[in-house]
Design a protein around this motif. Structure first.
Motif, PDB file in Angstrom:
ATOM      1  N   UNK A 408      43.048  34.265  30.141  1.00  0.00           N
ATOM      2  CA  UNK A 408      42.861  35.606  29.562  1.00  0.00           C
ATOM      3  C   UNK A 408      41.460  36.138  29.830  1.00  0.00           C
ATOM      4  N   UNK A 409      40.456  35.241  29.733  1.00  0.00           N
ATOM      5  CA  UNK A 409      39.070  35.685  29.926  1.00  0.00           C
ATOM      6  C   UNK A 409      38.792  36.100  31.368  1.00  0.00           C
ATOM      7  N   UNK A 410      39.707  35.799  32.272  1.00  0.00           N
ATOM      8  CA  UNK A 410      39.539  36.254  33.653  1.00  0.00           C
ATOM      9  C   UNK A 410      40.283  37.562  33.900  1.00  0.00           C
ATOM     10  N   UNK A 411      41.127  37.977  32.946  1.00  0.00           N
ATOM     11  CA  UNK A 411      41.956  39.157  33.181  1.00  0.00           C
ATOM     12  C   UNK A 411      41.591  40.330  32.267  1.00  0.00           C
ATOM     13  N   UNK A 429      40.054  34.696  50.524  1.00  0.00           N
ATOM     14  CA  UNK A 429      40.377  34.294  49.163  1.00  0.00           C
ATOM     15  C   UNK A 429      39.508  35.062  48.163  1.00  0.00           C
ATOM     16  N   UNK A 430      38.246  35.266  48.517  1.00  0.00           N
ATOM     17  CA  UNK A 430      37.339  36.013  47.640  1.00  0.00           C
ATOM     18  C   UNK A 430      37.855  37.431  47.436  1.00  0.00           C
ATOM     19  N   UNK A 431      38.262  38.069  48.540  1.00  0.00           N
ATOM     20  CA  UNK A 431      38.758  39.444  48.452  1.00  0.00           C
ATOM     21  C   UNK A 431      40.025  39.497  47.602  1.00  0.00           C
ATOM     22  N   UNK A 432      40.911  38.549  47.865  1.00  0.00           N
ATOM     23  CA  UNK A 432      42.183  38.531  47.152  1.00  0.00           C
ATOM     24  C   UNK A 432      41.971  38.366  45.646  1.00  0.00           C
ATOM     25  N   UNK A 433      41.070  37.457  45.292  1.00  0.00           N
ATOM     26  CA  UNK A 433      40.825  37.220  43.866  1.00  0.00           C
ATOM     27  C   UNK A 433      40.113  38.414  43.231  1.00  0.00           C
ATOM     28  N   UNK A 434      39.186  38.975  43.964  1.00  0.00           N
ATOM     29  CA  UNK A 434      38.446  40.114  43.416  1.00  0.00           C
ATOM     30  C   UNK A 434      39.396  41.271  43.137  1.00  0.00           C
ATOM     31  N   UNK A 435      40.346  41.478  44.039  1.00  0.00           N
ATOM     32  CA  UNK A 435      41.267  42.616  43.891  1.00  0.00           C
ATOM     33  C   UNK A 435      42.458  42.311  42.977  1.00  0.00           C
ATOM     34  N   UNK A 436      42.597  41.061  42.596  1.00  0.00           N
ATOM     35  CA  UNK A 436      43.725  40.672  41.749  1.00  0.00           C
ATOM     36  C   UNK A 436      43.438  41.007  40.287  1.00  0.00           C
ATOM     37  N   UNK A 437      43.384  42.307  39.994  1.00  0.00           N
ATOM     38  CA  UNK A 437      43.115  42.787  38.650  1.00  0.00           C
ATOM     39  C   UNK A 437      43.654  44.202  38.545  1.00  0.00           C
ATOM     40  N   UNK A 438      43.956  44.594  37.328  1.00  0.00           N
ATOM     41  CA  UNK A 438      44.460  45.958  37.138  1.00  0.00           C
ATOM     42  C   UNK A 438      43.339  46.984  37.278  1.00  0.00           C
ATOM     43  N   UNK A 473      22.155  52.463  39.383  1.00  0.00           N
ATOM     44  CA  UNK A 473      22.736  53.785  39.170  1.00  0.00           C
ATOM     45  C   UNK A 473      21.782  54.856  39.654  1.00  0.00           C
ATOM     46  N   UNK A 474      22.346  55.958  40.069  1.00  0.00           N
ATOM     47  CA  UNK A 474      21.521  57.073  40.487  1.00  0.00           C
ATOM     48  C   UNK A 474      22.344  58.342  40.340  1.00  0.00           C
ATOM     49  N   UNK A 475      21.717  59.432  39.893  1.00  0.00           N
ATOM     50  CA  UNK A 475      22.480  60.674  39.702  1.00  0.00           C
ATOM     51  C   UNK A 475      23.132  61.176  40.991  1.00  0.00           C
ATOM     52  N   UNK A 476      22.573  60.816  42.142  1.00  0.00           N
ATOM     53  CA  UNK A 476      23.112  61.318  43.398  1.00  0.00           C
ATOM     54  C   UNK A 476      24.335  60.530  43.853  1.00  0.00           C
ATOM     55  N   UNK A 477      24.600  59.411  43.196  1.00  0.00           N
ATOM     56  CA  UNK A 477      25.654  58.516  43.673  1.00  0.00           C
ATOM     57  C   UNK A 477      26.906  58.660  42.815  1.00  0.00           C
ATOM     58  N   UNK A 478      28.042  59.030  43.410  1.00  0.00           N
ATOM     59  CA  UNK A 478      29.255  59.190  42.617  1.00  0.00           C
ATOM     60  C   UNK A 478      29.718  57.847  42.057  1.00  0.00           C
ATOM     61  N   UNK A 479      30.190  57.883  40.829  1.00  0.00           N
ATOM     62  CA  UNK A 479      30.614  56.670  40.137  1.00  0.00           C
ATOM     63  C   UNK A 479      32.012  56.894  39.596  1.00  0.00           C
ATOM     64  N   UNK A 480      32.913  55.936  39.795  1.00  0.00           N
ATOM     65  CA  UNK A 480      34.268  56.083  39.275  1.00  0.00           C
ATOM     66  C   UNK A 480      35.133  54.954  39.782  1.00  0.00           C
ATOM     67  N   UNK A 481      36.412  54.984  39.401  1.00  0.00           N
ATOM     68  CA  UNK A 481      37.217  53.795  39.644  1.00  0.00           C
ATOM     69  C   UNK A 481      38.442  53.962  40.520  1.00  0.00           C
ATOM     70  N   UNK A 482      39.043  52.803  40.790  1.00  0.00           N
ATOM     71  CA  UNK A 482      40.349  52.667  41.405  1.00  0.00           C
ATOM     72  C   UNK A 482      41.314  52.270  40.286  1.00  0.00           C
ATOM     73  N   UNK A 483      42.584  52.373  40.540  1.00  0.00           N
ATOM     74  CA  UNK A 483      43.633  51.821  39.681  1.00  0.00           C
ATOM     75  C   UNK A 483      43.411  52.151  38.208  1.00  0.00           C
TER      76      UNK A 483
END
Lengths: 503, 312
Positions: A408-411, A429-438, A473-483
């Protein structure tokens, strides 16, 4: 071919019978308390800020704002109901049609510059208030929250008279009144992320701060008054979930923006189905911080610490999953533990405090529950043996090793100073694990190899990928998410466009 | 042929000890400068810094008289008797015997630079002879320079063999190995050179940032890289190496920042002059001024503090 170093090392006589070397991080040189003494200028009671003035809530109800560092009450905060929210929207709509919406961009810019400078003038006062209200260490509110808040206003002030160039070939126009709800982890900064682009584009605002951190928002209203901002351009309504729902659901809102938990974000999204409102959401995260075996390890450890313990881990883009390359996993964990032993947990107002108080009792309970689940599911827990204050909501920095993807603590997003360490063997494997999240808000990559950084940054499904650093962080850099981390961007040209319609 | 080239040698060394990221180091050390050291902890830190000073004069115009006054200052830095002595007096080899004479039976060490300081550009035989002469003249500690030319050419074995030869020439005297960080330039090189030295010196010997004779001397950044190298080496081998930043540390505030770095990187066992030194001279009077300020609440005019050295 054995390297020079290992040959030499073999020649060093092994000193048997001596204890394994250990570093002593004791109290030989203990730092004396160094509290920040600036006056936060708090009032005993805060009313709603509607149409440029402080007005009591119609129902006359107030709730307590608690200092999480000592559980003492700081002030009474007005509880806005649907009628108050409606008054705020009507004030905003009036301001939009009579003053702000028609004002040339170069005039709006003057107000934004003035707001930024007034905040800088009162930086220490606001830093102390932010720390008292939210529990974050004074060094962070002083060196990060307040300066970044001002930076966002300065940046968007610069855009206000250049909007003809923000979307090449197109003209932009404001949307109207926007409703915004912000979280408790960065009260002032999230307010700036929301208000500054909205105002620069010519929108008017109804904003609700989080119920545990309303004070700096209402203090900020005095800056808006001092800046002479026309009445109604920005309105603050305070309260809990019901107030927030009223802000999101109001028919006058041309757009709503929400930063907070994924659970609430989904509920808002459902409630908006079938309306014409525009929407942006910035929700939770469970970011992977990925350390390869060729990484600069001491700096990676610093980035891991910064990634998960910054603001007690109350950061949506916190690097809460450490993915470490198997060949260096033991070394990274050992270095991390050494580093954690010198983190100072305690009074947030002390200038030497690295980790302050957990924002609220309910958040502390949630963290404790998830940590207990980690222990129960068999992960190995490490916490440094630092002293905690007797009163207040505190939690030791925590690292779980031997975590697998099914824990649970990984999800689940813990939103506290709790790191889960997982290992990987190959890049794929690193990419797969990193992306294996909602989620998909942010990620970190630590490697000495430039080409690997570029490869990872395209393969990681995250809105931000930091390379050999974290939480920048920087005001000039857009911040936001996937999924399930949301959609829409904040900051930069992209963030500005989310508050405009193209005409 | 390829594996014998300079870059391959450096590559192998870096594989073994890992790279350093410059931006990350600067970010780490910036946090030391935000530590707020007040009241009792400030007094303790200032006193500790005094005991860690290698009071230094390294000039062509040094005379036995100058060294004599430096030694007096080292023994009793200020009228105030509660202020401790410094760790050592650091001079050129020709002045070592004078320092020995004036320090007499005090616990203060005589440190002598040697090995054709500051450039090291003399035949090894000459450099070793200089070390032996300084030891014979009573130097308790030898501050040597590494062969930067050989290092930059990738001849790591030569650099290391020369250090090993100096260790032998030192006999019972302690050794401080000056890396001359400004000439090594990168943090990767500084870390590599630290390991080359630590492999052949003894527990209680030191690695040292710089000679004070080039433009860039001790900074929190290169101090941090070397402290981390010492930490990694200690945890690997159980051999505790000391550290000496030298040059450029002039104010008490700077010294406290360096000590915070020690406290948070190597821990309490390095907060002693047996394992940490400051190569400095003007630092001493600023420490004294701050100590007096903590005691009396007021800053004294500079002329209340005896001048003894204005080297680095």
């Amino acid at each position: 071919m054995p390297s020079l170093i290992s040959e030499r090392r073999k020649s060093i006589p092994v000193r048997r019978g001596r204890a394994t070397p250990e570093l002593i991080f004791g109290d030989l040189w203990e730092f004396d308390p160094a509290p920040e003494t600036a006056d936060p200028k708090l009032q005993p009671r805060y009313d709603l800020f509607i149409n440029g003035a402080f007005v009591p809530p119609r129902a006359g109800r107030y709730f307590d704002s608690i200092n999480p560092a000592n559980e003492q009450k700081l002030a009474d905060i007005a509880l806005a109901d649907a009628a108050d929210v409606d008054a705020a929207y009507r004030a905003a709509q009036r301001a939009f049609t009579t003053t702000w919406g028609k004002m040339p961009g170069r005039e709006r810019a003057k107000y934004l510059y003035r707001i930024a400078r007034l905040l800088q003038d009162r930086a220490r006062e606001f830093a102390v208030a932010e720390t008292l209200d939210g529990g974050k260490p004074i060094k962070e509110s002083r060196d990060f929250d307040v300066p970044m808040t001002a930076a966002h206003f300065f940046y968007h002030a610069g855009w206000a008279d250049k909007l003809d160039y923000v979307a090449p070939g197109r003209r932009v126009a404001p949307l109207g009144v926007v409703g915004q709800v912000i979280p408790w982890n960065f009260p002032l900064l999230m307010l700036a992320w929301k208000i500054a682009p909205a105002l620069a584009m010519g929108n008017c605002v109804v904003l609700k701060p989080a119920e545990t951190t309303s004070i700096t928002c209402l203090k900020f209203a005095t800056i808006l008054q001092d800046a002479g901002l026309p009445p109604g351009v920005v309105n603050f309504v305070t309260g809990a979930g019901e107030t927030g729902a009223a802000v999101m659901a109001h028919p006058l809102a041309a757009k709503v923006a929400f930063t907070g938990s994924t659970e609430v974000g989904k509920a808002i999204l459902r409630s908006l189905a079938g309306t014409e409102k525009k929407m942006t959401l910035e929700l939770g995260g469970k970011a992977a911080n990925i350390v390869f075996d060729d990484a600069p390890l001491d700096q990676a450890v610093e980035g891991i610490v910064n990634g998960i313990f910054f603001n007690q881990g109350h950061v949506c883009c916190a690097g809460s999953r450490l993915l470490v390359h198997e060949p260096v996993a033991d070394r990274v964990l050992a270095k991390l533990k050494h580093r954690m032993r010198v983190l100072r947990v305690g009074d947030p107002l002390d200038k030497n405090t690295d980790i302050g108080a957990i924002n609220s009792k309910s958040q502390l309970e949630k963290i404790k529950k998830l940590v207990a689940s980690g222990v129960k599911e068999g992960a190995e827990i490490f916490q440094p043996s630092c002293r905690l204050p007797a009163k207040g909501y505190y939690f030791r920095p925590t690292v779980f090793s031997g975590v697998t993807m099914s824990h649970r603590i990984a999800r689940e997003e813990i939103f506290g100073p709790v790191l889960s360490v997982l290992t990987f063997r190959t890049v794929d494997e690193a990419v797969e694990r990193a992306n294996n999240t909602a989620y998909g808000l942010s990620a970190g990559v630590w490697t000495d190899k430039g080409s690997r950084i570029l490869k990872m940054s395209t393969e990681l499904k995250a809105g931000v990928v930091w390379a050999n650093t974290y939480n920048k962080f920087d005001p000039t850099s857009p911040f936001g998410g996937y999924k399930e981390s949301g959609f829409g961007r904040e900051g930069g040209r992209q963030g500005l466009l989310d508050y405009a319609k193209l005409v | 042929m390829l594996v014998r080239s300079a870059s391959a040698a450096l590559g192998r060394l870096l594989d073994e000890i890992g790279p350093v990221d410059c931006v990350g180091v600067e970010e780490r050390v910036a946090k030391y400068t935000t530590r707020s050291i007040k009241k009792g902890s400030k007094r303790w830190g200032l006193q500790l810094a005094v005991t860690m000073i290698d009071l230094t004069t390294l000039e062509g115009k040094d005379t036995p008289g100058k060294v004599a006054s430096l030694c007096r200052k080292a023994i009793q830095p200020h009228d105030d008797q509660s202020i401790p002595s410094v760790a050592a007096v650091c001079v050129y080899p020709s002045m070592a015997r004078h320092a020995r004479k004036h320090l007499g039976t005090s616990t203060i060490k005589v440190a002598s630079v040697a090995t054709a300081f500051p450039s090291g550009q003399a035949p090894l035989k000459t450099r070793l002879a200089e070390v032996r002469a300084a030891v014979a003249d009573g130097a308790d500690e030898i501050d040597m320079v590494i062969n930067r030319g050989a290092f930059l050419a990738g001849e790591f074995a030569r650099v290391q063999d020369e250090i090993a030869a100096v260790v032998e020439a030192c006999g019972a005297s302690a050794l401080k190995v000056i890396l001359e960080v400004s000439e090594l330039e990168t943090f990767d090189n500084i870390r590599a050179a630290s390991f080359l030295a630590m492999e052949v010196i003894r527990a209680g010997d030191f690695i040292k940032t710089s000679t004070g004779k080039t433009s860039l001397n001790a900074t929190l950044g290169n101090n941090q890289v070397m402290l981390e190298a010492i930490r990694d080496f200690y945890l690997d081998t159980n051999i505790a190496i000391g550290m000496k930043p030298a040059g450029g540390i002039r104010t008490a505030k700077q010294a406290l920042h360096f000590l915070v770095a020690v406290k948070e990187t190597l821990g309490d066992a390095w907060l002693t002059n047996k394992r940490y030194r400051f190569g400095a001279s003007s630092l001493l009077n600023d420490l004294l001024r701050q100590i007096e300020k903590e005691k009396t609440g007021a800053y004294q005019a500079p002329y209340y503090f005896s001048e003894a050295a204005e080297s680095y």
